[in-house]
Design a protein around this motif. Sequence first.
Motif, short mmCIF file in Angstrom:
data_model
loop_
_atom_site.label_atom_id
_atom_site.label_comp_id
_atom_site.label_asym_id
_atom_site.label_seq_id
_atom_site.Cartn_x
_atom_site.Cartn_y
_atom_site.Cartn_z
N ARG A 60 2.10 -50.36 69.47
CA ARG A 60 0.75 -50.55 69.88
C ARG A 60 0.77 -51.16 71.25
O ARG A 60 1.84 -51.83 71.67
CB ARG A 60 0.17 -51.58 68.96
CG ARG A 60 0.17 -51.30 67.46
CD ARG A 60 -0.50 -52.54 66.53
NE ARG A 60 -0.91 -52.01 65.29
CZ ARG A 60 0.25 -51.97 64.22
NH1 ARG A 60 1.41 -52.58 64.41
NH2 ARG A 60 -0.09 -51.74 63.03
N TRP A 62 -1.29 -54.02 73.41
CA TRP A 62 -2.36 -54.93 73.48
C TRP A 62 -2.86 -55.48 74.74
O TRP A 62 -2.15 -55.63 75.55
CB TRP A 62 -1.97 -56.18 72.32
CG TRP A 62 -1.60 -55.62 70.80
CD1 TRP A 62 -0.14 -55.48 70.54
CD2 TRP A 62 -2.36 -55.72 69.87
NE1 TRP A 62 -0.30 -54.89 69.27
CE2 TRP A 62 -1.34 -55.23 68.78
CE3 TRP A 62 -3.60 -56.25 69.50
CZ2 TRP A 62 -1.87 -55.42 67.48
CZ3 TRP A 62 -4.14 -55.94 68.24
CH2 TRP A 62 -3.25 -55.70 67.12
N THR A 68 -4.50 -60.19 66.47
CA THR A 68 -4.49 -58.74 65.89
C THR A 68 -5.83 -58.45 65.58
O THR A 68 -6.17 -57.59 64.96
CB THR A 68 -3.81 -59.12 64.59
OG1 THR A 68 -4.68 -60.04 63.79
CG2 THR A 68 -2.39 -59.43 64.86
N ASN A 72 -8.74 -56.38 70.64
CA ASN A 72 -7.61 -56.44 71.70
C ASN A 72 -6.67 -55.33 71.51
O ASN A 72 -5.59 -55.36 72.42
CB ASN A 72 -6.94 -58.01 71.27
CG ASN A 72 -7.92 -59.05 71.46
OD1 ASN A 72 -8.14 -59.83 70.51
ND2 ASN A 72 -8.27 -59.36 72.71
N LEU A 73 -6.93 -54.47 70.50
CA LEU A 73 -5.80 -53.54 70.51
C LEU A 73 -6.50 -52.38 71.30
O LEU A 73 -7.35 -51.75 71.40
CB LEU A 73 -5.83 -52.79 69.17
CG LEU A 73 -4.89 -51.87 68.56
CD1 LEU A 73 -3.56 -52.02 68.96
CD2 LEU A 73 -5.25 -51.20 67.20
N SER A 76 -2.36 -47.31 69.82
CA SER A 76 -1.68 -47.46 68.68
C SER A 76 -1.20 -45.93 68.35
O SER A 76 -1.79 -44.93 68.28
CB SER A 76 -2.67 -47.96 67.26
OG SER A 76 -1.87 -47.93 66.16
N ARG A 146 5.44 -60.43 70.93
CA ARG A 146 5.38 -59.12 71.79
C ARG A 146 5.94 -59.27 73.09
O ARG A 146 6.00 -60.10 73.74
CB ARG A 146 3.69 -58.57 71.82
CG ARG A 146 3.07 -58.60 70.46
CD ARG A 146 1.58 -58.51 70.42
NE ARG A 146 0.94 -58.48 69.12
CZ ARG A 146 -0.36 -58.80 69.11
NH1 ARG A 146 -1.07 -59.05 69.98
NH2 ARG A 146 -0.63 -58.38 68.03
#
Length: 409
Positions: A60, A62, A68, A72-73, A76, A146
């Motif tokens: 992913r 971000w 999460t 904000n993603l 993916s 991350r």
Amino acid sequence: MKLRHLPTLCAALLALCPTLATAQSTSAVPGLISYQGRVVDAAGANVGAGTPVNRTIIFRIWDNPSSTAAANLIYSEAQTVTVSEGEFSVLVGQGVANTTETFSYSESAKKLADFGTAFNGSARYLGVTVAAGATIATTDNEITPRQQIVSTAFAMRAKYAEQVGSNGTAALTTLDSGKVGIGTVEPPALFTVSGANLSTATSTPQLLVTSDDLTERLRIGVDSTGSGTGFLQAFKEGTGPQNLLLNPNGGNVGIGITNPAVALSVNGAISATGAITGGSFSTAGNVAIGSSGGTATLSVNAKPVPVAEEDLRIVRGTVDLNGVIVVGSGFSASPKTNAITGFQLITITFSRNFSGIPTILVSDYQSNDGYHAVVVPNQVAADSFSCYYTAQNGGPIRRGFSFIAIGPR
């Protein structure tokens, strides 16, 4: 690094290759990231020791180091990765849509068609989730923390792609949120040209668009498919003259006006050193040819041009006292008696009506013996008129006469 909530595995992410292609999908540069990692179990033993194993890994991108939330993603994908002696190597960007709803929302739409578009911001973090078993589960969480995706030393040179110049100090061209500016770092429109030299430069073009072909040079206003003909086009027809086409598929052009009603509407003065050709021409003011101003509707070298005479039609003829046509055509004649005065009249009826009441002139054609032809005033119309004669003593008498009728067509 340990995998949270995975009792048997932990992972150490070894390297994130800095070679990232963010070009459009039509570019020859692949939009992929080379990534290597190492996975060990809770006891520190390599996963896939002796015999390689396959594991599903979710990658992913971000824009936040820990959130999460779906907002904000950025990207993916999921890949089936072979892990041998704890190590694996993949190309992030070539996976498939991720269908595992780890965070209770669908991530399928986050598999972007162009991986490079995920990097249109400065803050980007790579999240990696490794399956604990043969299949991925929603309980398999991301490795924390991350990894922030950053530039290498030489990748800093790519900053000059945002500020085109010999040393990057002058912002000649800036790409900002899909907008292009020349001479400005914050273009307010899709394409903005700004700078002091633009308002004073006269010896060189301020904007030059050219090519080596013999067809279209500049096209503005194409449709969303890119196949339209455009609203503004500049052409070169072989080795002939350069042509400029405005609205070639229809539509009006306005200069100084926002609602042109005809093919070309101009609000203001028009100057021409050559011939003006075409069909009808109309203007609300005076038109001057060969001078700076006209004193009449049309002036040539400042001299008024006489207005054309009214479009007239003439009918003429001669009839005798019985209404028989002696000379002429385009009319008929009939004798009658006025019911009130008893005068003997001859009525002339035109074969085709005038568009307005004509002027009538009559004279006696038989002899000059003192009789006078008289046109009845209230009986002159666009289609006919009546005439009678008076003697010297005032008494009426019917006689033949000649006439001329002149009136508008």
